[in-house]
Design an enzyme around this catalytic site. Structure first.
Site, mmCIF file in Angstrom:
data_model
loop_
_atom_site.group_PDB
_atom_site.id
_atom_site.type_symbol
_atom_site.label_atom_id
_atom_site.label_comp_id
_atom_site.label_asym_id
_atom_site.label_seq_id
_atom_site.Cartn_x
_atom_site.Cartn_y
_atom_site.Cartn_z
ATOM 1 N N TRP A 1 30.683 32.350 34.610
ATOM 2 C CA TRP A 1 30.647 32.680 36.040
ATOM 3 C C TRP A 1 29.376 32.087 36.646
ATOM 4 C CZ3 TRP A 1 28.353 37.637 38.265
ATOM 5 C CH2 TRP A 1 28.711 37.804 39.607
ATOM 6 N N ASP B 1 29.638 41.278 29.915
ATOM 7 C CA ASP B 1 30.026 41.417 31.314
ATOM 8 C C ASP B 1 31.522 41.705 31.330
ATOM 9 O OD1 ASP B 1 30.513 41.283 34.001
ATOM 10 O OD2 ASP B 1 29.758 39.245 34.292
ATOM 11 N N ALA C 1 34.253 42.659 33.836
ATOM 12 C CA ALA C 1 34.525 42.773 35.267
ATOM 13 C C ALA C 1 36.006 42.944 35.575
ATOM 14 C CB ALA C 1 33.999 41.529 35.996
ATOM 15 N N LYS D 1 37.262 45.012 40.946
ATOM 16 C CA LYS D 1 38.608 44.484 40.766
ATOM 17 C C LYS D 1 39.607 45.570 40.420
ATOM 18 C CE LYS D 1 35.672 40.952 40.238
ATOM 19 N NZ LYS D 1 34.211 41.116 40.165
#
Length: 396
Positions: free
Chosen positions: A127, A208, A210, A243
């Site tokens: 990312w 991470d 997400a 999300k």
């Protein structure tokens, strides 16, 4: 003094969104910005979120600050959602943050506070905000091989070869599920090998996560994070609620720091609280309270999980439809990886020139490295994209 400031480079994804908006063509497709959209092109407010907000509005008696670490009920609910009891709670310090981005930033800050010359290893690609934050902080970022452009799958042996260079005290950044930007994930066996290597090297994983719930389901998407966190002495986890709860603008995230021993947790927590105090004092609360309300109410949680499953299976159906359509048009299986990838993103593995042709000739917008947001499609636009890809290939 301000005259000494220099112009900053434009954000490529936000610039792409602006170009899409300015495009007058009616039949245009936005596959750029990484936000979930339904078949109508709308990012909906989930049913459970609306109900939780209504309850909070009716019952909340104060807007006073929460603690520096945020609402404990939110932290407990998210720790359970992500880790599912696989790590002793008294080893986990937790910090509410402004979104998953804030969790990543505070995680990097905590690592640097513990080791000022810390190095952070990251997948190539990763990312873009990971790299942007590390660069701004002046933290050394080291890439490790991850994605094979030819197969559009994980180059695991290349990854392991690169990670041989990891040293004790380094941080290795991993994606918990639904790798951004590629959509290509490690298998459980590969996770085991990475975990063993990091333990041997004395490096600390930072995960991470997400997109929990967007890939193979809430439990399956947490499996890699749980496997790593339960086997290493120390671990950082940055979790986002943007999300899977659809609360992007509420900026709701959590940083978890797992210490080797419960006796270290208080000091770790104090340092995390200190970081919040120095950065923005108290974290935002509304989104966190919504999440805690949903996760702690069986009826709301069941409805949230059901709607999240609809989102997940809808994206999988789009992946399968696109892969099948491309197979039909090309008479090859070279795009079969699209159905195997998970989450919102896949990288087509085509050149920037072809990406530009898709934009100019077909009004299809995706990031220059060919990352596309699957959630930007619907059943009607999948055939349009497939035909455009084939035509752009022929034109090249």
């Amino acid at each position: 003094m301000l005259e000494h400031l220099k112009d900053q480079p434009a954000d490529k994804i936000l610039s792409l969104a602006a170009a899409y908006k300015a495009d007058p063509r009616e039949q245009k497709i936005d596959l750029g910005v990484g936000v979930y959209k339904n078949a109508k092109g709308v990012t909906p407010v989930m049913r459970a979120v609306k109900e939780a907000e209504a309850r909070i509005l009716a019952e909340q008696q104060t807007k006073a600050y929460t603690g520096l670490a945020g609402d404990p009920a939110f932290a407990d609910a998210m720790v359970d959602l992500v880790l599912g009891g696989t790590v002793e709670r008294d080893r986990i310090a937790a910090l509410a943050t402004p979104g998953g981005t804030g969790a990543c930033r505070q995680g990097f800050e905590l690592a640097r506070l513990a080791k000022p010359d810390v190095r952070v290893w990251h997948s190539a690609p990763t990312w873009p905000n990971h790299l942007s934050i590390l660069k701004f902080m002046g933290v050394e970022a080291k890439p490790y091989r991850y994605f094979d452009e030819e197969t559009a799958l994980v180059d695991f042996e290349g990854m392991m070869e690169y990670l041989q260079g990891v040293a004790q005290g380094d941080v290795v950044l991993l994606h918990g599920c639904c790798h951004n930007p590629t959509g290509a994930n490690l298998t459980s066996e590969q996770i085991d090998r990475v975990t063993a290597l990091l333990t041997e090297k004395g490096a600390m994983p930072m995960i991470d996560i997400a997109y929990q719930g967007f890939g193979d389901g809430l439990e399956a998407d947490a499996a890699a994070t749980r496997a790593i966190a339960s086997r290493v002495p120390e671990c950082l986890i940055a979790a986002s609620c943007s999300k899977n709860f659809g609360i992007y603008r509420e900026r709701t995230g959590l940083l978890m720091a797992i210490s080797a021993e419960a006796g270290q947790t208080k000091t770790t927590q104090d340092n995390m609280n200190f970081l919040n105090r120095q950065t923005y004092s108290f974290p935002p609360d509304h989104g966190a309270r919504v999440v805690a309300t949903i996760l702690n109410d069986p009826e709301l949680r069941a409805d949230w999980e059901a709607e999240l499953e609809e989102v997940r299976t809808g994206m999988l159906a789009l992946r399968e439809q696109l892969a099948a359509e491309l197979a039909r048009l090309t008479n090859t299986d070279r795009y079969a990886f699209i159905a195997r990838h998970r989450g919102m993103f896949s990288r087509l593995g085509v050149s920037p020139e072809m990406v530009e042709r898709l934009r100019e000739d077909h009004a299809i917008y995706m990031v220059g490295d060919s990352r596309m947001n699957i959630a930007g499609l619907n059943a009607e636009t999948v055939p349009v994209l497939a035909r455009a890809i084939v035509e752009a290939e022929k034109a090249g």
